[in-house]
Design a protein around this motif. Structure first.
Motif: not given
Length: 453
Positions: A386-411
């Protein structure tokens, strides 16, 4: 002939001071040349020559400034389009330096104009291979242009074999990359030393008899590399000036508060545990030290030309300024202090939860977002169900792609997730930092996705 190794583990590179007890050659020096000066003083030698294996993609060179400071000859490939005077060198040229000679060997692959150097005092040989032959692998071949990658990979295969042919089998190998640098490719071994003979049985560029297979395999396994690489070779072609390693006067509280309010980049250098529990609202977490790859990730993630303010204790700020200078991020401002209320008493503070895998299992709701900030190749190899993948180096340009709700962030280890959590909170997201090793997730009971081949 003696070789002194100057490590830069923050970028996964090495520089070398080669001397005969009187005069010395420096190969691929980093921009903070005071380390090279100190090594030369300790050895009691005079630097008469400085050499580059290539126009580096992962750091700003100190070669131009070092050569000028010592009145040394600056050896750079005659074919490199540089904007400064240098001693142009070409394939097959032999240069005498005191009691040892240096033979120039064209080894294209990592770049079109890459050179290696074979030093010999008549008894022993040493091979300085830059980004050509590494311990167990070779330098990556996709940094010039996508259209050149296949051709450069064929070149790299041929160059590795030529270099082994040109050198003695007992010659020690001294690459610049291959110690964690993203300039490496393939199965670099992480060894501390090797010889040319050892590479004959340990390096896939030499053990793979099928050139086409080698080319396909190397290209298929190339992964993402830092965006700041685009700025390094052009800077090196200009002839970079000296680094300013001085710690600036600490910002006053009012100015730091203003910068936070205006959305400027304020970088907190404290460890991620301290940051998660209490930090200046709007600051971002780039933990310094502890093998954190601070320089690589900061240069990769934050906008290249934006002004930075570093917040942390004096020693960390001083070291961070040195590290950042190596990738051309010069003269950041600083606020010296370790507690938010001390550096900016009137600025609002923030925090977010930090948990391990057990905390994830116990606290995550069914509709919460599980965000994997590892690279896409890491995600493809194995990821959580169920994990959504947005690499750290793409976070700033792809923030809008992260679904709404509380975000549990791992690496993979917790470091990248800490950076990502701070970036997401800065945009107003509700975050939880999962500070845990990915390899321990399954054992802890976290469900893994079934991968299809």
């Amino acid at each position: 002939m003696d070789v002194i190794v100057i490590e830069t583990p923050q970028l996964g590179d090495r520089s070398y001071l080669v001397h005969d007890g009187a005069v010395a050659l420096v190969i691929d020096p980093q921009r903070d040349t005071d380390r090279v000066d100190a090594a030369a003083r300790e050895a009691g030698v005079v630097i008469t020559h400085v050499a580059e294996t290539h126009l580096h993609n992962d750091y700003v060179t100190g070669g131009y400034d070092l050569a000028r400071a010592h009145g040394a000859k600056y050896l750079v490939n005659a074919a490199d389009p540089v904007k400064f005077d240098r001693e142009p060198v070409t394939d097959g040229q032999v240069i005498q330096i005191g009691n040892f000679s240096v033979t120039v060997v064209a080894t294209p692959g990592h770049t079109h104009t890459h050179l290696s150097y074979i030093a010999s005092d008549g008894t022993t040989e040493a091979v300085f291979s830059g980004g050509s032959l590494l311990f167990g692998s070779v330098g990556r071949t996709d940094l010039v242009a996508a259209s050149d990658t296949v051709g450069l990979t064929h070149d790299q295969y041929a160059s590795a074999r030529r270099l082994v042919h040109e050198a003695e089998h007992d010659a020690e190998l001294f690459p610049t990359h291959g110690f964690g640098s993203f300039c490496s490719s393939g199965p670099a071994t992480g060894a501390g030393s090797s010889t040319m003979g050892e590479q004959l049985t340990a390096n896939h560029a030499l053990t793979d008899a099928d050139e086409e297979h080698f080319v396909r395999d190397l290209i298929a396994n190339l992964t993402a590399y830092p965006s700041y690489y685009a700025h390094m070779a052009p800077a090196n072609a200009q002839g970079p000036g000296p680094a300013n390693l001085q710690v600036p006067e600490s910002l006053d509280a009012a100015e730091l508060t203003r910068r936070l309010a205006d959305g400027e980049w304020v970088v907190d250098l404290r460890n991620r545990v301290a940051f998660s529990s209490n930090h200046l609202q709007g600051a971002v977490s780039f933990e310094y030290g502890n093998g954190s790859n601070f320089t690589t990730y900061l240069g990769w993630v934050l906008p290249w030309s934006d002004k930075l303010t570093l917040v942390g204790e004096h020693a960390d700020v001083e070291d961070a300024i040195r590290d950042l200078s190596r990738i051309g991020i010069d003269s950041p401002d600083a606020a010296i202090g370790t507690e938010p209320h001390a550096v900016a008493p009137d600025a609002p503070v923030a925090s977010y939860p930090r948990v391990g895998w057990e905390g994830l299992l116990e606290g995550r709701a069914a509709d919460d977002v599980l965000l994997d900030t590892r690279r896409t190749d890491e995600y493809a190899a194995s990821h959580l169900l169920g994990a959504v993948n947005v690499p750290l180096h793409e976070i700033l340009s792809r923030t809008d792609e992260i679904p709404a709700g509380k975000v549990w962030v791992h690496c993979g280890s917790g470091y990248r997730a800490g950076v990502a959590a701070s970036l997401l909170q800065r945009t107003g997201r509700d975050v939880v930092h999962v500070d845990a090793n990915f390899d321990e997730a399954a054992t802890a009971g976290v469900s893994m996705a079934e991968l299809t081949v």
